[in-house]
Design an enzyme around this catalytic site. Sequence first.
Site, PDB file in Angstrom:
ATOM      1  N   LYS A  13      -0.799 -28.519 -48.823  1.00 50.14           N
ATOM      2  CA  LYS A  13      -0.255 -27.545 -49.702  1.00 50.14           C
ATOM      3  C   LYS A  13       1.150 -27.418 -49.155  1.00 50.14           C
ATOM      4  O   LYS A  13       2.052 -26.978 -49.845  1.00 50.14           O
ATOM      5  CB  LYS A  13      -0.929 -26.439 -49.629  1.00 50.14           C
ATOM      6  CG  LYS A  13      -2.436 -26.573 -50.459  1.00 50.14           C
ATOM      7  CD  LYS A  13      -2.940 -25.326 -50.698  1.00 50.14           C
ATOM      8  CE  LYS A  13      -3.255 -24.254 -49.613  1.00 50.14           C
ATOM      9  NZ  LYS A  13      -4.049 -24.642 -48.559  1.00 50.14           N
ATOM     10  N   ARG A  88      -7.223 -16.811 -52.740  1.00 51.84           N
ATOM     11  CA  ARG A  88      -8.157 -17.630 -52.124  1.00 51.84           C
ATOM     12  C   ARG A  88      -9.662 -17.006 -52.548  1.00 51.84           C
ATOM     13  O   ARG A  88     -10.772 -17.596 -51.928  1.00 51.84           O
ATOM     14  CB  ARG A  88      -8.066 -17.228 -50.643  1.00 51.84           C
ATOM     15  CG  ARG A  88      -7.278 -18.464 -49.954  1.00 51.84           C
ATOM     16  CD  ARG A  88      -6.952 -18.067 -48.432  1.00 51.84           C
ATOM     17  NE  ARG A  88      -7.029 -18.927 -47.529  1.00 51.84           N
ATOM     18  CZ  ARG A  88      -5.818 -19.384 -46.905  1.00 51.84           C
ATOM     19  NH1 ARG A  88      -4.557 -19.234 -47.674  1.00 51.84           N
ATOM     20  NH2 ARG A  88      -5.919 -20.482 -46.049  1.00 51.84           N
ATOM     21  N   ARG A 122      -1.733 -31.030 -36.057  1.00 56.25           N
ATOM     22  CA  ARG A 122      -0.528 -30.460 -36.732  1.00 56.25           C
ATOM     23  C   ARG A 122       0.315 -29.675 -35.635  1.00 56.25           C
ATOM     24  O   ARG A 122      -0.055 -28.972 -34.825  1.00 56.25           O
ATOM     25  CB  ARG A 122      -1.170 -29.629 -37.782  1.00 56.25           C
ATOM     26  CG  ARG A 122       0.110 -28.900 -38.722  1.00 56.25           C
ATOM     27  CD  ARG A 122      -0.413 -28.115 -39.831  1.00 56.25           C
ATOM     28  NE  ARG A 122      -1.230 -27.034 -39.746  1.00 56.25           N
ATOM     29  CZ  ARG A 122      -1.639 -26.559 -40.741  1.00 56.25           C
ATOM     30  NH1 ARG A 122      -1.180 -26.722 -42.162  1.00 56.25           N
ATOM     31  NH2 ARG A 122      -2.153 -25.214 -40.586  1.00 56.25           N
ATOM     32  N   ARG A 153      -0.225 -23.760 -34.259  1.00 56.09           N
ATOM     33  CA  ARG A 153      -0.943 -22.591 -34.557  1.00 56.09           C
ATOM     34  C   ARG A 153      -2.206 -22.244 -33.969  1.00 56.09           C
ATOM     35  O   ARG A 153      -3.308 -23.159 -33.520  1.00 56.09           O
ATOM     36  CB  ARG A 153      -1.047 -22.684 -36.112  1.00 56.09           C
ATOM     37  CG  ARG A 153       0.149 -22.171 -36.921  1.00 56.09           C
ATOM     38  CD  ARG A 153      -0.211 -22.541 -38.311  1.00 56.09           C
ATOM     39  NE  ARG A 153      -1.290 -22.100 -39.020  1.00 56.09           N
ATOM     40  CZ  ARG A 153      -1.592 -21.945 -40.342  1.00 56.09           C
ATOM     41  NH1 ARG A 153      -0.619 -22.528 -41.128  1.00 56.09           N
ATOM     42  NH2 ARG A 153      -2.794 -21.642 -40.727  1.00 56.09           N
ATOM     43  N   ARG A 164     -12.657 -22.173 -41.084  1.00 53.97           N
ATOM     44  CA  ARG A 164     -11.662 -22.006 -42.140  1.00 53.97           C
ATOM     45  C   ARG A 164     -12.148 -22.944 -43.171  1.00 53.97           C
ATOM     46  O   ARG A 164     -11.927 -22.489 -44.566  1.00 53.97           O
ATOM     47  CB  ARG A 164     -10.172 -22.277 -41.591  1.00 53.97           C
ATOM     48  CG  ARG A 164      -9.629 -21.213 -40.905  1.00 53.97           C
ATOM     49  CD  ARG A 164      -8.504 -21.696 -40.101  1.00 53.97           C
ATOM     50  NE  ARG A 164      -7.392 -22.163 -40.945  1.00 53.97           N
ATOM     51  CZ  ARG A 164      -6.364 -22.757 -40.735  1.00 53.97           C
ATOM     52  NH1 ARG A 164      -6.369 -23.561 -39.483  1.00 53.97           N
ATOM     53  NH2 ARG A 164      -5.314 -23.077 -41.450  1.00 53.97           N
TER      54      ARG A 164
HETATM   55  P1  AMP Z   1      -2.520 -20.344 -44.150  1.00 58.58           P
HETATM   56  O1  AMP Z   1      -1.403 -20.529 -43.602  1.00 58.58           O
HETATM   57  O2  AMP Z   1      -2.628 -20.262 -45.909  1.00 58.58           O
HETATM   58  O3  AMP Z   1      -3.841 -21.480 -43.770  1.00 58.58           O
HETATM   59  O4  AMP Z   1      -3.424 -19.072 -43.916  1.00 58.58           O
HETATM   60  C1  AMP Z   1      -3.814 -18.521 -42.876  1.00 58.58           C
HETATM   61  C2  AMP Z   1      -4.738 -17.342 -42.526  1.00 58.58           C
HETATM   62  O5  AMP Z   1      -4.191 -16.319 -43.309  1.00 58.58           O
HETATM   63  C3  AMP Z   1      -5.947 -17.745 -43.112  1.00 58.58           C
HETATM   64  O6  AMP Z   1      -6.926 -18.213 -42.456  1.00 58.58           O
HETATM   65  C4  AMP Z   1      -6.402 -16.260 -43.611  1.00 58.58           C
HETATM   66  O7  AMP Z   1      -6.950 -15.515 -42.655  1.00 58.58           O
HETATM   67  C5  AMP Z   1      -5.138 -15.793 -43.943  1.00 58.58           C
HETATM   68  N1  AMP Z   1      -4.817 -15.682 -45.657  1.00 58.58           N
HETATM   69  C6  AMP Z   1      -3.753 -16.403 -45.883  1.00 58.58           C
HETATM   70  N2  AMP Z   1      -3.959 -16.279 -47.364  1.00 58.58           N
HETATM   71  C7  AMP Z   1      -4.938 -15.468 -47.583  1.00 58.58           C
HETATM   72  C8  AMP Z   1      -5.582 -14.889 -48.833  1.00 58.58           C
HETATM   73  N3  AMP Z   1      -4.885 -15.438 -49.865  1.00 58.58           N
HETATM   74  N4  AMP Z   1      -6.587 -14.327 -48.717  1.00 58.58           N
HETATM   75  C9  AMP Z   1      -6.999 -13.954 -47.578  1.00 58.58           C
HETATM   76  N5  AMP Z   1      -6.423 -14.256 -46.442  1.00 58.58           N
HETATM   77  C10 AMP Z   1      -5.573 -15.100 -46.320  1.00 58.58           C
END
Ligand code: AMP
Length: 209
Positions: A13, A88, A122, A153, A164
């Site tokens: 994404k 999400r 990554r 990360r 996740r």
């Molecule tokens: P990402 O970078 O999108 O993979 O997000 C990293 C982490 O941020 C996720 O594993 C969640 O802990 C938190 N996170 C990101 N977006 C959301 C969301 N829309 N709702 C809840 N937690 C989120």
Amino acid sequence: MKLILLGAPGSGKGTLAKQITRDFDIPQISTGDLFRQFASSGSKLGLELKSYMDSGKLVPDELTIQILKDRISQSDCKNGFILDGFPRTIKQAEVLRTITEIDSVILVDLAFEEIINRLVSRRICPQCGDIDNASYEGYTGNCRKCGTPLYQRDDDKLETVKNRLEVYEKNTSPLIDFYSDRLFKVSSKGTPEETYQPVKTFLKGLEAK
Ligand code: AMP
């Protein structure tokens, strides 16, 4: 143009959002990036957010929605935006529907096995946000764009990645049905360019409407 990028963590994404941003002049809004910015500030809120992220859990809906609302009210979002990582949960999607209408939802599709392989290797540039992969040809550990050393990360470690993906399956995949009337599906099995081409054609058509 108001878009959502839907798909499991690691499906591509973020890479796709950057390509769309480049060609369509709308900002990428990644809730994960916003949370990581808060987390790096070391504030009480930041530490709380980090504890959710490091375990692969979702940040509670109320807090997530508040942070997202603040972000999309900023002036650079007046012509639209690409939401990357939001919504999400069904609850987040329901609240979003009361705030604004989304034109299209792009579902980025990739098998979980491939996602795990990609995520654990990554690497991210802390300077310009470029995304690379330790298994790609020519990888040196430094950013290909600005030369800064790349990092992994904390939540791209294998155990957290598995959590996740479980969280995605349970909480986020129901959104595929929720948005079935405006869904455009693309496979990200190929190169970033191969993934982007059909999306670009689709968005050009959407823009012309
Ligand atoms: P990402 O970078 O999108 O993979 O997000 C990293 C982490 O941020 C996720 O594993 C969640 O802990 C938190 N996170 C990101 N977006 C959301 C969301 N829309 N709702 C809840 N937690 C989120």
